[in-house]
Design an enzyme around this catalytic site. Structure first.
Site, short mmCIF file in Angstrom:
data_model
loop_
_atom_site.label_atom_id
_atom_site.label_comp_id
_atom_site.label_asym_id
_atom_site.label_seq_id
_atom_site.Cartn_x
_atom_site.Cartn_y
_atom_site.Cartn_z
N SER A 134 -1.71 -9.06 3.57
CA SER A 134 -2.71 -9.62 2.66
C SER A 134 -4.07 -8.99 2.91
CB SER A 134 -2.72 -11.15 2.79
OG SER A 134 -3.40 -11.75 1.72
N HIS A 170 0.62 -9.85 -2.79
CA HIS A 170 1.21 -11.07 -3.37
C HIS A 170 1.42 -10.89 -4.88
CE1 HIS A 170 0.23 -12.63 0.50
NE2 HIS A 170 -1.07 -12.63 0.29
#
Length: 242
Positions: A134, A170
């Site tokens: 991330s 994501h």
């Protein structure tokens, strides 16, 4: 031990629930260790939790995960002061640097205050594998999409730029990520952008994307480019990590 050339593993994964611990390192983290070429001793892995404020409870969970994996793990903390006397020497002694998720905007600001923007370039060039999830993925690129400023996703464009691309994380699990990547690429605010579904990692040798790998079946990687007056998205089929 160092990788044969500068190597980055940029991911949207790396953790899973543990059998006897809160979490374990999933195949993406193990692949980062493999990319380093380490053999004959416990892999040296350091974790940076800067993006989430160096949370000690999470560091404890990672310590348990490292014990299960057989890694020699350290946490490089920057709050309230660095917990090692020489950050660069510490990082150069690692096989894998793994950067956790959280606020990529805060991470970049704190890293620059401590000179890590320049340190990481030298560490990368020395062959220490750089990886993360991330925010710990976006940081290596020119920029990407982030919720660092609030619930509405925004672009960020001041990454370390070791890799000359944008990065989308994501990509399959947060519905607003894909359209924002497309919009930023179309507007020229992000260059060619490389994206990962949850459970996917993108492997770079030097600045070249060499493959996508996955710890979860059915997931993909993607390249988003501006072509004339439109945006083109190409899916990359990952190699599954057993």
């Amino acid at each position: 031990m160092a990788a044969s050339e500068p190597t980055i593993l940029a991911t949207s994964g790396g953790y899973r629930p543990g059998a006897r611990t809160e979490l374990e390192f999933a195949p993406l983290v193990h692949h980062g260790v493999e990319l380093s070429g380490v053999a004959g001793r416990a892999p040296r892995v350091t974790h940076l939790g800067t993006a989430s404020g160096d949370q000690r409870w999470f560091a404890a969970q990672l310590a348990d995960a490292a014990r299960v994996a057989g890694f020699e793990l350290t946490n490089l903390n920057l709050f309230g002061m660095p917990n090692v006397p020489d950050i660069e020497a510490h990082l150069l002694a690692q096989d894998l640097v793994w950067v956790g998720g959280g606020s990529v905007v805060n991470l970049l600001a704190v890293w620059r205050a401590h000179g890590l923007d320049q340190i990481f370039r030298r560490v990368w060039q020395a062959g220490v594998v750089l990886g993360g999830v991330s925010a710990g993925s976006i940081c290596w690129f020119q920029g990407g999409t982030t919720d660092s400023f609030g619930p509405e996703l925004r672009g960020v464009g001041n990454g370390l730029a070791l890799l000359p691309y944008g990065n989308g994380v994501h990509y399959d699990s947060e519905a607003r990520r894909r359209p924002l990547v497309h919009a930023l690429v179309a507007a020229g605010e992000l260059p060619e952008t490389h994206c990962s579904d949850d459970g996917v990692g993108l492997v770079y040798r030097g600045t070249s994307l060499v493959e996508a790998v996955a710890e979860r079946a059915g997931k993909g990687g993607y390249i988003v480019r501006k072509v004339a007056d439109s945006v083109e998205e190409t899916r990359i089929e990952p190699r599954f990590l057993s």
